[in-house]
Scaffold this motif. Structure first.
Motif, mmCIF file in Angstrom:
data_model
loop_
_atom_site.group_PDB
_atom_site.id
_atom_site.type_symbol
_atom_site.label_atom_id
_atom_site.label_comp_id
_atom_site.label_asym_id
_atom_site.label_seq_id
_atom_site.Cartn_x
_atom_site.Cartn_y
_atom_site.Cartn_z
ATOM 1 N N ASN A 126 47.468 -3.604 36.930
ATOM 2 C CA ASN A 126 46.585 -3.984 35.851
ATOM 3 C C ASN A 126 47.151 -3.462 34.525
ATOM 4 N N PRO A 127 47.354 -4.335 33.523
ATOM 5 C CA PRO A 127 47.918 -3.852 32.254
ATOM 6 C C PRO A 127 47.071 -2.781 31.593
ATOM 7 N N ILE A 128 45.741 -2.849 31.754
ATOM 8 C CA ILE A 128 44.901 -1.844 31.090
ATOM 9 C C ILE A 128 45.078 -0.478 31.758
ATOM 10 N N ALA A 129 45.354 -0.478 33.082
ATOM 11 C CA ALA A 129 45.626 0.799 33.758
ATOM 12 C C ALA A 129 46.917 1.402 33.245
ATOM 13 N N ALA A 130 47.928 0.534 33.017
ATOM 14 C CA ALA A 130 49.191 1.030 32.471
ATOM 15 C C ALA A 130 48.988 1.576 31.066
ATOM 16 N N ALA A 131 48.161 0.888 30.261
ATOM 17 C CA ALA A 131 47.910 1.355 28.902
ATOM 18 C C ALA A 131 47.212 2.708 28.915
ATOM 19 N N LEU A 132 46.266 2.887 29.843
ATOM 20 C CA LEU A 132 45.569 4.179 29.912
ATOM 21 C C LEU A 132 46.499 5.275 30.423
ATOM 22 N N SER A 133 47.435 4.912 31.335
ATOM 23 C CA SER A 133 48.432 5.898 31.760
ATOM 24 C C SER A 133 49.296 6.333 30.586
ATOM 25 N N LEU A 134 49.698 5.333 29.758
ATOM 26 C CA LEU A 134 50.511 5.663 28.579
ATOM 27 C C LEU A 134 49.726 6.560 27.633
ATOM 28 N N LEU A 135 48.417 6.294 27.504
ATOM 29 C CA LEU A 135 47.562 7.151 26.670
ATOM 30 C C LEU A 135 47.559 8.582 27.200
ATOM 31 N N GLY A 136 47.473 8.720 28.554
ATOM 32 C CA GLY A 136 47.513 10.049 29.146
ATOM 33 C C GLY A 136 48.831 10.752 28.875
ATOM 34 N N ILE A 137 49.946 9.990 28.940
ATOM 35 C CA ILE A 137 51.258 10.585 28.653
ATOM 36 C C ILE A 137 51.315 11.080 27.217
ATOM 37 N N MET A 138 50.772 10.256 26.282
ATOM 38 C CA MET A 138 50.751 10.667 24.873
ATOM 39 C C MET A 138 49.948 11.954 24.692
ATOM 40 N N LEU A 139 48.802 12.047 25.377
ATOM 41 C CA LEU A 139 47.965 13.244 25.240
ATOM 42 C C LEU A 139 48.680 14.467 25.795
ATOM 43 N N CYS A 140 49.359 14.297 26.967
ATOM 44 C CA CYS A 140 50.102 15.420 27.543
ATOM 45 C C CYS A 140 51.225 15.858 26.609
ATOM 46 N N THR A 141 51.904 14.869 25.996
ATOM 47 C CA THR A 141 52.991 15.213 25.072
ATOM 48 C C THR A 141 52.460 15.960 23.854
ATOM 49 N N ALA A 142 51.289 15.512 23.364
ATOM 50 C CA ALA A 142 50.680 16.215 22.229
ATOM 51 C C ALA A 142 50.341 17.658 22.613
ATOM 52 N N GLY A 143 49.860 17.846 23.866
ATOM 53 C CA GLY A 143 49.587 19.196 24.341
ATOM 54 C C GLY A 143 50.844 20.043 24.395
ATOM 55 N N LEU A 144 51.960 19.435 24.830
ATOM 56 C CA LEU A 144 53.237 20.177 24.874
ATOM 57 C C LEU A 144 53.682 20.563 23.467
ATOM 58 N N TYR A 145 53.535 19.636 22.502
ATOM 59 C CA TYR A 145 53.893 19.974 21.114
ATOM 60 C C TYR A 145 53.049 21.137 20.612
ATOM 61 N N GLY A 146 51.748 21.092 20.946
ATOM 62 C CA GLY A 146 50.878 22.180 20.522
ATOM 63 C C GLY A 146 51.278 23.504 21.151
ATOM 64 N N MET A 147 51.694 23.467 22.442
ATOM 65 C CA MET A 147 52.132 24.688 23.105
ATOM 66 C C MET A 147 53.398 25.241 22.480
ATOM 67 N N MET A 148 54.231 24.339 21.908
ATOM 68 C CA MET A 148 55.469 24.801 21.268
ATOM 69 C C MET A 148 55.238 25.213 19.816
ATOM 70 N N GLN A 149 53.987 25.318 19.409
ATOM 71 C CA GLN A 149 53.602 25.730 18.055
ATOM 72 C C GLN A 149 53.973 24.716 16.982
ATOM 73 N N GLU A 150 54.206 23.452 17.397
ATOM 74 C CA GLU A 150 54.473 22.412 16.387
ATOM 75 C C GLU A 150 53.168 21.666 16.144
ATOM 76 N N HIS A 151 52.285 22.280 15.358
ATOM 77 C CA HIS A 151 50.922 21.743 15.262
ATOM 78 C C HIS A 151 50.865 20.427 14.521
ATOM 79 N N PHE A 152 51.697 20.286 13.495
ATOM 80 C CA PHE A 152 51.656 19.057 12.697
ATOM 81 C C PHE A 152 52.090 17.857 13.526
ATOM 82 N N ILE A 153 53.173 18.046 14.288
ATOM 83 C CA ILE A 153 53.651 16.951 15.136
ATOM 84 C C ILE A 153 52.615 16.609 16.194
ATOM 85 N N ALA A 154 51.939 17.646 16.735
ATOM 86 C CA ALA A 154 50.894 17.401 17.741
ATOM 87 C C ALA A 154 49.764 16.574 17.146
ATOM 88 N N ALA A 155 49.360 16.916 15.912
ATOM 89 C CA ALA A 155 48.270 16.178 15.272
ATOM 90 C C ALA A 155 48.672 14.741 15.002
#
Lengths: 102, 177
Positions: free
Chosen positions: B27-56
């Motif tokens: 289902n394309p919408i399932a793939a889109a939501l998976s991509l959204l989850g990947i983006m959120l995880c990546t934002a969390g990783l940026y935040g963990m690396m203290q790159e707050h602006f990039i995370a935002a």
């Protein structure tokens, strides 16, 4: 050899890039291809931020800022092309769009 | 140089799992939501690396704007759940999969060989975590770099964004036949 946080980021970026490449090459749906391109851009961003953090420099993060801008522009243009493709061919499969004449 | 943090491992593992789910989604919408989850995880990783602006920025632009655009166009085109458009046994899938694995292993090999060499031969920049915190945080440091050293690039990128907006509007409004 220990796997440090920075090295883990690089391995994850390589893995995400590989998955994005597989999606772009293997899926037949145009919107999935666009999503694969986004995933590859995201992986490249992750790698650049990781190296920027690792080498204590700021240039990689500025580059990521530019890349995110370009990715947003790319997805806007790509999706409008996709809508045109759907209007013309009545399908979003890449195989259907085999005629160049508009 | 600290050892692997458990939160890093968790966010990275979730991102890797979601990327596999994205490849296999029917289902394309399932793939889109998976991509959204990947983006959120990546934002969390940026935040963990203290790159707050990039995370935002990752949260606002990628997880906000781009993913809304994707889901909106999936709903606009009314894409339905369909058969998986590839099979695992076809030669083309096997070839691509093998090529992907080979490229992945090559990247990992190069990383492991050269990773420490980098740090030992290169002089690290001034912006380590303590110094960035001393200068007023990641956002302030990035803003200084962006509006002094990279001023021209910033202007050019805004022009590119304007061109993309006009192009998208023209393309989406255009009527064929």
């Amino acid at each position: 050899m220990y796997i440090t946080n920075e090295l883990f980021i690089q391995i994850l970026a390589a893995f995400l890039f590989m998955m994005g490449m597989l999606i772009v090459v293997q899926r037949r749906n145009t919107i999935m291809v666009l999503m694969g391109i986004e995933l590859m851009l995201n992986a490249a961003n992750l790698s650049m931020v990781g190296f920027s953090h690792y080498l204590s420099q700021i240039d990689g993060q500025v580059q990521v800022f530019f890349t995110i801008t370009i990715a947003a522009a790319e997805s806007a243009v790509g999706l409008s092309i996709l809508i045109n493709l759907f209007r013309n061919f009545g399908s979003s499969k890449t195989g259907e769009a085999s005629i160049l004449r508009g | 140089m600290d050892n692997l943090n458990l939160a890093f491992l968790f966010l990275g593992g979730v991102a890797a799992f979601l990327s596999i789910a994205m490849l296999l989604a029917k289902n394309p919408i399932a793939a889109a939501l998976s991509l959204l989850g990947i983006m959120l995880c990546t934002a969390g990783l940026y935040g963990m690396m203290q790159e707050h602006f990039i995370a935002a920025i990752q949260l606002v632009v990628y997880a906000g704007a781009v993913m809304v655009l994707f889901i909106f166009s999936i709903m606009l085109l009314n894409l339905k759940k369909e058969e998986r458009d590839f099979k695992f046994t076809t030669p083309s899938f096997m070839a691509t999969y093998t090529a992907g694995i080979v490229i992945f292993i090559g990247i990992i090999f190069q990383l492991l060989v050269h990773y420490d060499l980098f740090k030992s031969t290169m002089i690290p920049g001034p912006f380590n975590t303590a110094e960035v915190a001393n200068l007023g945080g990641n956002t302030k440091v990035l803003a200084h770099a962006l509006f002094s050293q990279y001023y021209l690039s910033f202007e050019v990128i805004s022009l590119a964004l304007l061109v993309a907006i006009i192009g998208a509007v023209v393309l989406a409004k255009r009527k064929f036949d």
